[in-house]
Scaffold this motif. Structure first.
Motif, mmCIF file in Angstrom:
data_model
loop_
_atom_site.group_PDB
_atom_site.id
_atom_site.type_symbol
_atom_site.label_atom_id
_atom_site.label_comp_id
_atom_site.label_asym_id
_atom_site.label_seq_id
_atom_site.Cartn_x
_atom_site.Cartn_y
_atom_site.Cartn_z
ATOM 1 N N TYR A 100 -2.127 7.873 -1.134
ATOM 2 C CA TYR A 100 -2.966 6.809 -1.839
ATOM 3 C C TYR A 100 -5.126 7.126 -1.118
ATOM 4 O O TYR A 100 -5.576 8.001 -2.210
ATOM 5 C CB TYR A 100 -2.237 5.562 -2.149
ATOM 6 C CG TYR A 100 -3.807 4.668 -3.142
ATOM 7 C CD1 TYR A 100 -4.409 5.182 -4.091
ATOM 8 C CD2 TYR A 100 -4.743 3.849 -2.166
ATOM 9 C CE1 TYR A 100 -4.770 3.986 -4.678
ATOM 10 C CE2 TYR A 100 -5.617 3.356 -3.238
ATOM 11 C CZ TYR A 100 -5.823 3.518 -4.493
ATOM 12 O OH TYR A 100 -6.409 2.291 -5.163
ATOM 13 N N LEU A 101 -4.633 6.714 0.116
ATOM 14 C CA LEU A 101 -6.008 6.856 0.324
ATOM 15 C C LEU A 101 -6.929 8.708 0.349
ATOM 16 O O LEU A 101 -7.618 8.690 0.259
ATOM 17 C CB LEU A 101 -5.757 6.543 2.263
ATOM 18 C CG LEU A 101 -5.724 5.086 2.223
ATOM 19 C CD1 LEU A 101 -5.226 4.306 3.551
ATOM 20 C CD2 LEU A 101 -6.437 3.719 0.906
ATOM 21 N N VAL A 102 -5.907 9.395 0.904
ATOM 22 C CA VAL A 102 -5.965 10.131 0.940
ATOM 23 C C VAL A 102 -6.927 11.254 -0.330
ATOM 24 O O VAL A 102 -7.783 11.866 -0.386
ATOM 25 C CB VAL A 102 -5.480 12.164 1.582
ATOM 26 C CG1 VAL A 102 -5.361 12.812 1.339
ATOM 27 C CG2 VAL A 102 -5.225 11.125 3.135
ATOM 28 N N ALA A 103 -5.835 10.773 -1.984
ATOM 29 C CA ALA A 103 -6.056 10.874 -3.328
ATOM 30 C C ALA A 103 -7.498 9.875 -2.955
ATOM 31 O O ALA A 103 -8.487 10.951 -4.319
ATOM 32 C CB ALA A 103 -4.794 10.455 -3.962
ATOM 33 N N LEU A 104 -7.814 9.323 -2.723
ATOM 34 C CA LEU A 104 -9.602 8.844 -2.760
ATOM 35 C C LEU A 104 -10.385 9.880 -1.941
ATOM 36 O O LEU A 104 -11.839 9.679 -2.691
ATOM 37 C CB LEU A 104 -9.207 7.384 -2.635
ATOM 38 C CG LEU A 104 -8.499 6.595 -3.242
ATOM 39 C CD1 LEU A 104 -8.733 5.277 -2.444
ATOM 40 C CD2 LEU A 104 -9.126 6.824 -4.405
ATOM 41 N N GLY A 105 -10.174 10.256 -1.313
ATOM 42 C CA GLY A 105 -10.716 11.330 -0.614
ATOM 43 C C GLY A 105 -11.269 11.401 0.172
ATOM 44 O O GLY A 105 -11.859 11.349 1.341
#
Length: 123
Positions: A100-105
């Motif tokens: 989730y955090l990585v998907a936010l950049g």
């Protein structure tokens, strides 16, 4: 190169994520976590703040979406998680959270409690 930081001879580019999701229902929980005296997190926080870690500002127990991350550097878009026994048997949860955090950049960096306790410089 004002958009870069040099840490141990490594160029690290700024990665500011302007708008991150925020869940106000977690505000009291984040506050309680900041006030809890978790030794490894307190030691790590002292290292970040005592000399101003490369002039990078960090937040403790930052709310991002439906999660509370241990440390967050806005200028780098970097989440630092301190992993100890509270992460045992939570591999699926941790993986979903990190995705989730990585998907936010964001970038996520994990540090084991034992590494902090064995290698922290207490000056």
């Amino acid at each position: 190169m004002s958009n870069y930081y040099i840490i141990r001879n490594v160029f690290i580019k700024q990665n500011i994520i302007p708008q991150l999701p925020y869940n106000p229902n977690l505000k009291e929980r984040a506050k309680a976590l900041r006030q809890a005296k978790n030794l490894p997190k307190v030691l790590f926080w002292k290292q970040l703040t005592k000399g101003g870690f490369h002039n990078i500002d960090f937040d403790r127990q930052r709310i991002i979406g439906h999660y509370i991350v241990d440390f967050y550097a806005k200028k780098l878009g970097l989440v630092i998680e301190i992993d100890g026994s509270s992460h045992n048997n939570k591999e699926v949860y941790d993986k979903e959270r990190e995705e989730y955090l990585v998907a936010l950049g964001l970038k996520v960096y994990r540090i084991m409690v034992v590494d902090i306790l064995q290698h922290i410089h207490l000056a």
